[in-house]
Design a protein around this motif. Structure first.
Motif, PDB file in Angstrom:
ATOM      1  N   LEU A 287       0.825  -1.211   0.000  1.00 48.48           N
ATOM      2  CA  LEU A 287       0.000   0.000   0.000  1.00 48.48           C
ATOM      3  C   LEU A 287       0.862   1.266   0.000  1.00 48.48           C
ATOM      4  N   ASN A 288       1.944   1.241   0.764  1.00 50.39           N
ATOM      5  CA  ASN A 288       2.856   2.387   0.758  1.00 50.39           C
ATOM      6  C   ASN A 288       3.503   2.571  -0.612  1.00 50.39           C
ATOM      7  N   LEU A 289       3.854   1.468  -1.254  1.00 52.90           N
ATOM      8  CA  LEU A 289       4.421   1.545  -2.598  1.00 52.90           C
ATOM      9  C   LEU A 289       3.388   2.069  -3.592  1.00 52.90           C
ATOM     10  N   ALA A 290       2.150   1.649  -3.445  1.00 49.13           N
ATOM     11  CA  ALA A 290       1.097   2.117  -4.354  1.00 49.13           C
ATOM     12  C   ALA A 290       0.953   3.635  -4.300  1.00 49.13           C
ATOM     13  N   ARG A 291       1.047   4.215  -3.103  1.00 53.31           N
ATOM     14  CA  ARG A 291       0.948   5.674  -2.981  1.00 53.31           C
ATOM     15  C   ARG A 291       2.028   6.372  -3.813  1.00 53.31           C
ATOM     16  N   GLN A 292       3.218   5.806  -3.768  1.00 47.72           N
ATOM     17  CA  GLN A 292       4.315   6.433  -4.510  1.00 47.72           C
ATOM     18  C   GLN A 292       4.099   6.325  -6.014  1.00 47.72           C
ATOM     19  N   HIS A 293       3.528   5.210  -6.452  1.00 47.10           N
ATOM     20  CA  HIS A 293       3.201   5.085  -7.880  1.00 47.10           C
ATOM     21  C   HIS A 293       2.171   6.148  -8.281  1.00 47.10           C
ATOM     22  N   PHE A 294       1.222   6.421  -7.412  1.00 49.85           N
ATOM     23  CA  PHE A 294       0.252   7.491  -7.709  1.00 49.85           C
ATOM     24  C   PHE A 294       0.967   8.825  -7.856  1.00 49.85           C
ATOM     25  N   CYS A 301       0.431   0.924 -12.469  1.00 49.03           N
ATOM     26  CA  CYS A 301       1.197   0.235 -11.427  1.00 49.03           C
ATOM     27  C   CYS A 301       0.552   0.454 -10.059  1.00 49.03           C
ATOM     28  N   ALA A 302       0.081   1.675  -9.827  1.00 50.26           N
ATOM     29  CA  ALA A 302      -0.561   1.977  -8.546  1.00 50.26           C
ATOM     30  C   ALA A 302      -1.795   1.115  -8.346  1.00 50.26           C
ATOM     31  N   ARG A 303      -2.603   0.994  -9.384  1.00 49.36           N
ATOM     32  CA  ARG A 303      -3.848   0.217  -9.279  1.00 49.36           C
ATOM     33  C   ARG A 303      -3.546  -1.248  -8.971  1.00 49.36           C
ATOM     34  N   ARG A 304      -2.594  -1.823  -9.699  1.00 54.80           N
ATOM     35  CA  ARG A 304      -2.243  -3.229  -9.453  1.00 54.80           C
ATOM     36  C   ARG A 304      -1.690  -3.422  -8.046  1.00 54.80           C
ATOM     37  N   THR A 305      -0.869  -2.469  -7.609  1.00 55.12           N
ATOM     38  CA  THR A 305      -0.197  -2.629  -6.317  1.00 55.12           C
ATOM     39  C   THR A 305      -1.166  -2.464  -5.157  1.00 55.12           C
ATOM     40  N   VAL A 306      -2.090  -1.524  -5.242  1.00 50.39           N
ATOM     41  CA  VAL A 306      -3.039  -1.349  -4.156  1.00 50.39           C
ATOM     42  C   VAL A 306      -3.966  -2.559  -4.048  1.00 50.39           C
ATOM     43  N   LEU A 307      -4.332  -3.126  -5.169  1.00 50.47           N
ATOM     44  CA  LEU A 307      -5.183  -4.328  -5.130  1.00 50.47           C
ATOM     45  C   LEU A 307      -4.434  -5.506  -4.512  1.00 50.47           C
ATOM     46  N   ILE A 323      -8.726   2.622   2.227  1.00 48.74           N
ATOM     47  CA  ILE A 323      -9.977   2.539   1.476  1.00 48.74           C
ATOM     48  C   ILE A 323     -10.077   3.702   0.473  1.00 48.74           C
ATOM     49  N   LEU A 324      -9.559   4.867   0.854  1.00 47.14           N
ATOM     50  CA  LEU A 324      -9.521   6.000  -0.076  1.00 47.14           C
ATOM     51  C   LEU A 324      -8.563   5.709  -1.222  1.00 47.14           C
ATOM     52  N   LEU A 325      -7.437   5.103  -0.906  1.00 47.12           N
ATOM     53  CA  LEU A 325      -6.471   4.738  -1.937  1.00 47.12           C
ATOM     54  C   LEU A 325      -7.088   3.757  -2.925  1.00 47.12           C
ATOM     55  N   LEU A 326      -7.829   2.783  -2.416  1.00 44.15           N
ATOM     56  CA  LEU A 326      -8.487   1.813  -3.287  1.00 44.15           C
ATOM     57  C   LEU A 326      -9.529   2.495  -4.162  1.00 44.15           C
ATOM     58  N   ALA A 327     -10.321   3.404  -3.571  1.00 42.02           N
ATOM     59  CA  ALA A 327     -11.361   4.092  -4.348  1.00 42.02           C
ATOM     60  C   ALA A 327     -10.741   4.928  -5.459  1.00 42.02           C
ATOM     61  N   ILE A 328      -9.665   5.653  -5.142  1.00 46.66           N
ATOM     62  CA  ILE A 328      -9.015   6.473  -6.162  1.00 46.66           C
ATOM     63  C   ILE A 328      -8.459   5.610  -7.285  1.00 46.66           C
ATOM     64  N   SER A 329      -7.944   4.427  -6.932  1.00 53.10           N
ATOM     65  CA  SER A 329      -7.348   3.568  -7.958  1.00 53.10           C
ATOM     66  C   SER A 329      -8.357   3.106  -8.995  1.00 53.10           C
ATOM     67  N   MET A 330      -9.639   3.135  -8.651  1.00 46.98           N
ATOM     68  CA  MET A 330     -10.675   2.671  -9.572  1.00 46.98           C
ATOM     69  C   MET A 330     -11.150   3.782 -10.521  1.00 46.98           C
TER      70      MET A 330
END
Length: 363
Positions: A287-294, A301-307, A323-330
């Motif tokens: 999840l921390n890595l996903a934020r950096q991809h965003f 990459c962010a979407r795949r990583t957060v999932l 949950i906010l990170l997941l919503a934004i990824s969609m």
């Protein structure tokens, strides 16, 4: 054993025009020559690794030398700098027990080179862009004398900016290894940490494969080896936040390394209570890595990583705004861009926010 440094007085050091305050025109009160019981102060070894940090290096060096501590072993390991670093080191070399400037394999290798030369009972390393507070060394020594069962101690830290101006305190908590591992909490500010020689003898040197989370790994290894870790309330160091610090400059690398760290860490035999944290720890790392991809605009990459992070441990969905990170990824990419712009407007630069969260281990 090499002789201890006779600590310099403020008037012994070269004057630096235009600089005032600690450690330019102020010094720590000198520590007495001997302990109240007639014994000698334990030797303290401090290593400063540096590479092309000439604009900060002198302040770091002076903050060590002006501790007023009578049994100091100070080692500077420069990685072959091409800026003013060597010139600065030469200005202070008469007060150093050892220094060298030659290419190395990175910060962890440089610190290890210093630790291998150190002969103190108490050790630490101070990066060339960080600064000790007045009296930090004596505070560490006093704590270890009163608590002989503690192997690693740390105090508070403050964040400073490029010019040394105060930005505010870094939140520091009591150490809890399971919490750190499960939630990736950086509780120990590296420049404010001191450890006994016995700790090095038990866990070895820093892992030279690590370039960002080398201190985190070291503290976890000490804790898992059964060594006691304690916190003191004093602020012992100042961590510098600046654009060229590698954990500020590089968005993805530190978090990719942490994902790799989790894989390696949980591949070894661990106590059952720690081993049970594997999925939770891996989830937080992802999840921390996903934020950096965003923040790097790498939305796929962010979407795949957060999932991946949520699937590893669904319980993290309710932690740290996941949950906010997941919503934004969609969202579609344009909507993601707009969301991040709104976040910047409300809360400031994501880079600055991430840097602040990592300031306790800024390197």
């Amino acid at each position: 054993m090499r002789p201890a440094i006779r600590y310099p007085r403020l008037e012994d050091l070269p004057a630096v025009p235009g600089k005032t305050g600690w450690p330019w025109t102020e010094a720590s009160p000198p520590v007495g020559e001997g302990l109240p019981d007639g014994g000698s102060w334990p030797r303290v070894s401090i290593v400063t690794p540096s590479f092309n940090q000439g604009q900060f290096l002198e302040e770091a060096i002076r903050s060590v030398l002006l501790q007023g501590y009578p049994n100091l072993d100070y080692i500077v390991i420069d990685g072959g700098s091409t800026d003013s670093s060597v010139e600065i080191i030469r200005k202070y070399q008469q007060w150093l027990t050892y220094w060298i400037s030659e290419p190395d394999r990175g910060q962890s290798h440089a610190v290890n080179k210093g630790l291998q030369r150190a002969n103190g009972e108490i050790l630490s390393w101070l990066n060339s862009d960080d600064v000790y507070c007045p009296g930090a060394v004596q505070a560490a020594v006093d704590f270890f004398r009163i608590h002989p069962d503690v192997a690693l101690m740390y105090g508070g830290a403050a964040m400073i900016g490029l010019d040394g101006g105060m930005l505010g305190p870094i939140p520091v908590e009591d150490f809890d290894a399971p919490v750190c591992i499960a939630h990736h909490r950086y509780i120990i500010p590296q420049p404010a940490a001191f450890f006994r020689r016995e700790a090095v003898e038990k866990v070895g040197l820093l892992d030279e494969r690590l370039h960002y989370c080398l201190d985190w790994d070291y503290w976890m290894r000490m804790a898992l080896a059964g060594l006691k870790v304690s916190r003191v309330p004093q602020t012992l160091a100042r961590c510098r936040l600046h654009p060229d610090a590698k954990t500020v400059r590089e968005l993805i690398g530190p978090h990719e390394e942490m994902v790799t760290w989790v894989d390696r860490f949980f591949s070894q035999p661990l106590p059952p209570g720690i081993a049970a944290l594997e999925r939770q720890s891996r989830s937080m790392a992802l999840l921390n890595l996903a934020r950096q991809h965003f923040y790097a605009n790498e939305y796929a990459c962010a979407r795949r990583t957060v999932l991946r992070g949520i699937l590893q441990y669904p319980g993290n969905l309710l932690r740290d705004r996941a949950i906010l990170l997941l919503a934004i990824s969609m969202l579609p990419e344009r909507a993601i861009t707009l969301s991040l712009r709104l976040k910047r407007a409300l809360f400031g630069s994501p880079l600055a926010l991430e840097a602040r969260s990592r300031a306790a281990r800024v390197t």
